[in-house]
Design a protein around this motif. Structure first.
Motif, short mmCIF file in Angstrom:
data_model
loop_
_atom_site.label_atom_id
_atom_site.label_comp_id
_atom_site.label_asym_id
_atom_site.label_seq_id
_atom_site.Cartn_x
_atom_site.Cartn_y
_atom_site.Cartn_z
N PRO A 286 24.46 46.27 69.01
CA PRO A 286 24.75 45.62 70.30
C PRO A 286 25.62 46.54 71.14
CG PRO A 286 25.21 44.14 68.46
CD PRO A 286 24.92 45.48 67.87
N ASP A 287 25.22 46.78 72.40
CA ASP A 287 26.06 47.72 73.15
C ASP A 287 26.30 47.32 74.61
OD1 ASP A 287 23.74 48.39 74.41
OD2 ASP A 287 23.90 50.53 74.05
N ASP A 288 25.80 46.14 75.05
CA ASP A 288 26.15 45.81 76.43
C ASP A 288 26.47 44.34 76.64
OD1 ASP A 288 23.64 44.91 76.09
OD2 ASP A 288 22.76 45.92 77.83
N ALA A 289 26.25 43.52 75.64
CA ALA A 289 26.59 42.10 75.80
C ALA A 289 26.90 41.54 74.43
CB ALA A 289 25.41 41.35 76.43
N LEU A 290 27.66 40.49 74.43
CA LEU A 290 27.99 39.85 73.16
C LEU A 290 26.68 39.37 72.52
CD1 LEU A 290 30.60 39.07 71.62
CD2 LEU A 290 30.42 36.82 72.72
N PRO A 291 26.36 39.76 71.30
CA PRO A 291 25.09 39.33 70.71
C PRO A 291 25.06 37.81 70.55
CG PRO A 291 26.46 40.48 69.09
CD PRO A 291 27.16 40.58 70.39
#
Ligand SMILES: Cc1ncc(COP(=O)(O)O)c(C=O)c1O
Length: 461
Positions: A26-31
């Motif tokens: 995950p790199d741009d939003a909370l999963p």
């Protein structure tokens, strides 16, 4: 991936625990959904193999190894918020013990005060703020203008001094380095002083070459100035790296509160105090050197607390680890460890000089941090950046190559810190690797631009 395969994998993941390997991190939003704790731990840990190995980072002044017992103290105290003095009074007491220990190491003449900080940068901001506040008080008392404060320091300082000036609206008076002189002394400082000077900052153990400004000389200048004109300009010593080196290796060298105009000193516990980041210390000569207006008194959880740090909540672990080191090593232990690093640095310096391609930076026998600063002799087909890159490519050594600040910007230096993790054997290996890198560069010439990008061109922290 077909639904059938996906479901099968989902079922197997419960058994084999590797579902996260099939998905992007995950790199741009909370999963939307989390993962099992073991998977999360592996995901984070496995990515970090792409980072450099801290023990091979010879650019950094910061501690890369502590004893298992110290690590245990750290691990067991991560949940203790340092600022909560009411709930953790013993931690607060241990901070005060550390301040008293450091003040006495720096030869404070009597009762003093200070603070634990995140590192030398915060300590410098606070120390310099106090210089500004005290100067303003003096000027106001004399009915004089307070709108144009200035601070004097050399081009050999860390960037934090310029940061302070910009953030807190003080004119920086920066003394340029010279092509063959990388520290400052009284003659450099004198022309810059006037009635708006809030203080002079001098460095003990510069980031660039590990040498010291002429602190006794600058002190004498400021004493003379005070006696002749009444202009009392304080001296702050930035002992970020040198503060835990000089007392043990050069105990007779006067740079600290033995000198009259030295009113405050910062030191990084996480450098040669040998604690993991982040811990720094600010020590005042006397309580009155801390501007009272900077201290905030508040009723917190039923107890009046005095604080003058920039941060509030922070960890206790490194304060406790610093105290651990103090009682574990004592004066003799610290001296032994400093002498060990110094001996290995001297051994490395000799080996590098023996390669025949380099000259060492600094006079033989000069007081210096345990490091080797060196540069290529003239007439090579390659430069220091090539050597640094070749070393990184071949064995992953992180040895920085960098140019000096103005007016020595044409001078390139390589520098290897020698800390406890660089043993005699590893230092010898490093010297052999430097010799090999030169031999290879001689045959194939300087590196391609792409390879040069691997070079560490910052001075390290
Ligand atoms: C001379 C000097 N001053 C200040 C600093 C900043 O210290 P810290 O990283 O502890 O904030 C450094 C860091 O390398 C330094 O070498």
């Amino acid at each position: 991936m077909s639904i059938e395969l996906s479901e099968k994998l989902e079922a197997l993941a419960a058994t084999y625990g590797n579902r996260f390997l099939l998905e992007p991190a995950p790199d741009d939003a909370l999963p939307e959904h989390g993962m099992r704790s073991l998977d999360a731990m592996r995901l984070v840990g496995e990515e970090l193999i792409l980072d450099g190995i801290p023990q091979r980072n010879l650019a950094t002044f910061v501690t890369t190894w502590m004893e298992p017992e110290a690590q245990r103290i750290i691990a067991e105290n991560l949940h203790r918020n340092f600022i909560d003095h009411a709930e953790y009074p013993q931690t607060a007491e241990i901070e005060q013990r550390c301040i008293r220990i450091i003040a006495s190491l720096f030869n404070a003449p009597g009762e003093t005060t200070g603070a634990r900080t995140q590192g030398s940068s915060e300590a410098i901001m606070l120390g310099a703020l106090s210089l500004k506040w005290k100067w303003r008080q003096r000027r106001e008392a004399a009915g004089k203008d307070t709108t144009r404060p200035n601070l004097i320091f050399g081009g050999d300082v860390h960037v934090v001094w310029e940061k302070f000036c910009r953030y807190f609206d003080v004119e920086p008076r920066i003394i340029p380095l010279q092509p063959d002189k990388y520290t400052i002394g009284p003659d450099d400082v004198e022309p810059h002083i006037d009635e708006n000077t809030i203080g002079v900052a001098a460095v003990l153990g510069t980031t660039f070459t590990g040498h010291s400004d002429d602190i006794p000389g600058i002190n004498d200048l400021l004493v003379r100035l005070r006696e002749n004109t009444g202009n009392d300009v304080p001296l702050h010593v930035d002992a970020a790296s040198g503060g835990f080196v000089w007392p043990f290796l050069y105990p007779h060298s006067e740079w600290d509160f033995r000198l009259q105009q030295v009113r405050s000193i910062n030191v990084s516990g996480h450098k040669f105090g040998m604690v993991y980041p982040g811990i720094g210390w600010l020590i005042f000569r006397e309580k009155s050197d801390l501007a009272e207006d900077l201290v905030f008194y508040e009723n917190y959880l039923g107890k009046t607390d005095a604080t003058f740090t920039l941060n509030f909540s922070t960890g206790s672990a490194m304060v406790l680890a610093q105290y651990y080191n103090f009682i574990r090593f004592g004066f003799n232990g610290y001296r032994y460890l400093m002498e060990t690093m110094q001996a290995n640095a001297q051994g490395l310096a000799k080996r590098i000089a023996d390669i025949g391609e380099f000259r060492l930076v600094g006079l033989d026998g000069a007081e210096q941090l345990p490091l080797v600063a060196f540069q290529l002799t003239d007439g090579h087909q390659y430069d220091e950046f090539d050597v640094a890159s070749q070393l990184a490519a071949e064995r992953g050594w992180m040895v920085p190559a960098y140019t000096l600040p103005p007016n020595a910007q044409h001078v390139t230096i390589m520098r290897a810190l020698v800390k406890l993790t660089l043993s005699h054997t590893l230092a010898a290996k490093l010297a052999d690797d430097i010799a090999d890198a030169c031999a290879i560069l001689k045959v194939k010439g300087g590196l391609h631009e792409h390879d040069r990008k691997r070079v560490k061109t910052g001075t390290g922290y």
